[in-house]
Structures are given as C-alpha cells and as structure tokens.
Design a protein around this motif. Structure first.
Motif, mmCIF file in Angstrom:
data_model
loop_
_atom_site.group_PDB
_atom_site.id
_atom_site.type_symbol
_atom_site.label_atom_id
_atom_site.label_comp_id
_atom_site.label_asym_id
_atom_site.label_seq_id
_atom_site.Cartn_x
_atom_site.Cartn_y
_atom_site.Cartn_z
ATOM 1 N N VAL A 1 -5.486 7.192 4.850
ATOM 2 C CA VAL A 1 -5.224 8.596 4.120
ATOM 3 C C VAL A 1 -4.016 9.334 4.490
ATOM 4 N N ARG A 2 -3.744 9.633 3.928
ATOM 5 C CA ARG A 2 -2.204 10.785 4.077
ATOM 6 C C ARG A 2 -1.543 11.706 4.483
ATOM 7 N N LEU B 1 0.454 -1.450 0.230
ATOM 8 C CA LEU B 1 -0.097 0.270 -0.190
ATOM 9 C C LEU B 1 0.582 1.379 0.001
ATOM 10 N N ALA B 2 1.637 1.967 0.861
ATOM 11 C CA ALA B 2 2.481 2.654 0.758
ATOM 12 C C ALA B 2 3.208 2.054 -0.584
ATOM 13 N N HIS B 3 3.882 1.343 -1.513
ATOM 14 C CA HIS B 3 4.770 1.807 -2.954
ATOM 15 C C HIS B 3 3.750 2.132 -3.671
ATOM 16 N N LEU B 4 2.534 1.770 -3.038
ATOM 17 C CA LEU B 4 1.466 2.371 -4.057
ATOM 18 C C LEU B 4 1.085 3.615 -3.823
ATOM 19 N N MET B 5 1.123 3.881 -2.918
ATOM 20 C CA MET B 5 0.280 5.559 -3.065
ATOM 21 C C MET B 5 1.562 6.405 -3.004
ATOM 22 N N SER C 1 0.194 10.008 -6.943
ATOM 23 C CA SER C 1 0.093 10.478 -6.500
ATOM 24 C C SER C 1 -0.935 11.653 -6.025
ATOM 25 N N GLU C 2 -1.981 11.300 -6.926
ATOM 26 C CA GLU C 2 -3.737 12.191 -6.641
ATOM 27 C C GLU C 2 -4.203 11.153 -6.020
ATOM 28 N N TRP C 3 -3.915 9.461 -5.105
ATOM 29 C CA TRP C 3 -4.062 9.190 -4.434
ATOM 30 C C TRP C 3 -4.527 9.404 -3.077
#
Length: 141
Positions: free
Chosen positions: A131-132, A80-84, A88-90
């Motif tokens: 969430v970021r 998940l961290a890698h995908l986030m 950057s739009e997520w």
C-alpha cells in the motif's frame, strides 16, 4: 532511485531468524529498508499493532507487509515500485499466493486462498500486501 522507496514490514513472533534468512538479499539494496517487528520485543503479540509500529518507523513511499516465511525476489519489488510510480490511481494490492511445493494438497490450499480473496476480498500476509504510505496513513493504519 537513490532514497528508500520501499519499506518492508515483517511482524514476527519467535520467527525473526526465518525472516532474516528470507529477506537477507533485500538488505543490500539501498532503495529498500527491511523492518522486522518482533512481538516479544514490541510487547504485544498482535500483527496489526506490529504492522502499525513498523509503519511508524518506515521511510519508504510504498509499504510492503510480509509474513516471516514469505520469499520475495528483489527485482519484483523494484518493478512494483516503478509500476506504482507510473500508476498514481493504484493505491495498493497483493500478490497471488503460491506455495513452493509440488504436492496436490498445496494446489488445494492455493485454490482455497483464491476463493477467500474472490468472495471476501481478503488477501493473506503471505501474499505480500502492499500500500502507498499516504493511503496507509489516510485510512488510519
């Protein structure tokens, strides 16, 4: 990844031992910090207050909010961290709710949760809401 990139925040009320049991495997991963906010120690049995209190102490770039009885695979968090980082739009999201039971009543509950999400766009804390950090603070917690 060498610094803390994921902060797992778990609001609890008399179920801290359950949280510890479910999240023990995550405590040994340097990129992950686990913050358990017990309502009795925090002085308020209010999940939003506990989540905000945990977030105020969190060091990660990604906040993950869980209920104490939620089980998480550490590899899924790292992915998940890698995908986030790649997208950057997520800004955040939630995982699909699933019960660890084979009974038809469990499927009925899961179906009801999916309807709640679909109609009201409201995931449960059991779904690993994430969430970021920047977005969390931007919207005021």
């Amino acid at each position: 990844m060498s610094k803390v990139c994921i902060s797992i925040i778990v609001p609890t009320f008399r179920d801290g031992e359950l949280a510890e049991k479910n999240l023990q495997a995550l405590c040994d991963i340097p990129e992950i910090e686990v913050i358990v906010v017990d309502a009795e120690k925090a002085g308020r049995a209010n999940r939003a207050y506990q989540m905000n209190l945990g977030a105020s102490q969190a060091q990660g770039d990604l906040f993950v909010f869980l209920h104490a009885d939620t089980k998480v695979n550490p590899d899924d968090l790292i992915e998940l961290a890698h995908l986030m980082n790649q997208r950057s739009e997520w800004v955040g999201g939630a995982f699909q709710f699933a019960l660890d039971q084979d009974h038809w009543k469990a499927r009925l509950v899961e179906w009801g949760v999916r309807l709640r999400e679909w109609f009201f766009n409201l995931p449960y804390g059991d779904q690993m809401i994430f969430v970021r950090r920047s977005i969390f603070h931007e919207i005021g917690g």
